[in-house]
Write an enzyme that holds these catalytic residues in place. Sequence first.
Site, PDB file in Angstrom:
ATOM      1  N   GLU A   7     -76.781 -15.886 -96.655  1.00 48.46           N
ATOM      2  CA  GLU A   7     -76.097 -14.789 -95.969  1.00 48.46           C
ATOM      3  C   GLU A   7     -76.450 -13.424 -96.571  1.00 48.46           C
ATOM      4  O   GLU A   7     -75.633 -12.506 -96.591  1.00 48.46           O
ATOM      5  CB  GLU A   7     -74.575 -15.004 -95.986  1.00 48.46           C
ATOM      6  CG  GLU A   7     -74.125 -16.337 -95.417  1.00 48.46           C
ATOM      7  CD  GLU A   7     -74.447 -16.507 -93.939  1.00 48.46           C
ATOM      8  OE1 GLU A   7     -74.677 -15.496 -93.251  1.00 48.46           O
ATOM      9  OE2 GLU A   7     -74.456 -17.671 -93.468  1.00 48.46           O
ATOM     10  N   LEU A   8     -77.673 -13.324 -97.093  1.00 47.02           N
ATOM     11  CA  LEU A   8     -78.203 -12.091 -97.684  1.00 47.02           C
ATOM     12  C   LEU A   8     -77.370 -11.570 -98.853  1.00 47.02           C
ATOM     13  O   LEU A   8     -77.356 -10.375 -99.156  1.00 47.02           O
ATOM     14  CB  LEU A   8     -78.368 -11.001 -96.621  1.00 47.02           C
ATOM     15  CG  LEU A   8     -79.346 -11.315 -95.485  1.00 47.02           C
ATOM     16  CD1 LEU A   8     -79.442 -10.131 -94.529  1.00 47.02           C
ATOM     17  CD2 LEU A   8     -80.732 -11.670 -96.016  1.00 47.02           C
TER      18      LEU A   8
END
Length: 374
Positions: free
Chosen positions: A146-147
């Site tokens: 999710e970065l």
Amino acid sequence: MRYLCFYFQVHQPYRLRTYRFFDIGKRHFYYDDYNNRITMQRVAERCYLPMNQLMMEKISELGNKMKFAISFSGPAIEQMEVYASYALESFKKLVATGNVEVLAETYSHSVSSLMDKEAFKMDVADHKRLMKDVFNVRPKTFHNTELIYSNEIGADVAEMGFDLMLTEGAKHVLGWKSPNYLYVNAINPKMKVMLRNNKMSDEIALKFVHETFTVDNFVSWLNSLPKEEELVNIFLDYETFGEGIDASTGIFDFMRCLPDAVLKNTDFQFVTPHQVVDKLQPTGVFDAPIPLSCRDEERDLSNWMGNDMQDDALATLYGCFKKVKASKDEELMRDWRTLQAAENFAGMCTKHPGTPYDYYINYMNILTDFKNRL
């Protein structure tokens, strides 16, 4: 010349079965096999096969002018191997073109980078081995779950041998700066940082409507950017196409027409992330002392941690790590990976509709049995 980089996430978590208190010590199988199978086969038919065919056609038509990146989670690969081997074969053919960069990530699609540095390193090493085994590639670019990113995480990833990391162009970190440049990590400047343009990524992922959002809109937006902004990064879940957004909306037609329109009507060309390192010089430091992500409007970590249930589950799980590592047991290791998946803690989030308490109880029943096996 300016550069447009598309990178996609291919991920399907294992769904956990209902696991009651009285199952503890008696049943050690935690997975909803039926749900996992039908979900993977549905996504393969609705998304993976048609999207892979579309991208293969564009590569055939445009050659080296069409490039992009894909990040595969371990659970997605494992479930394709069991339930939809034909989908995995189509991904292998896509990667074999040489026009697709395979990214590194955590094997488990986990939040280990926030919890335990040693567990994080093992998670990433497992993923690197998987990519070598499945696609015969050694990833050079890192994309965290999710970065998720911070200065410290970026420095940890640099220690693992990567020189480029992808994260969110979060407004609360950037301030007046634009995400459309190459940056460096605040601790280790050898680590380059590419930022997701959340405005345009979310236009496709969350707001796509065939009648109002068109290829022409996208091209016009690219042409309206200041000429000095030299890099635009679009990050999307691959499942957006056909699964998240139905084919009837025209989402596949949008992607089919987009590359030609960009190449014909703008000064942008398509690149893979790691090509950017050779083509551009960093313009500054991306300073993120507090971890961020690409989730929700806050771009923070509250989807996975912060309430009592999430924090208890995470602390209990990662308290098992040393015993898991010492066990060298394949079944325990497989369950460890599954229990790390970020979706398990997202299920306990109280910000969204759902039954977080029930999810917490179910997860902790499983975790109690897992600890007993250790």
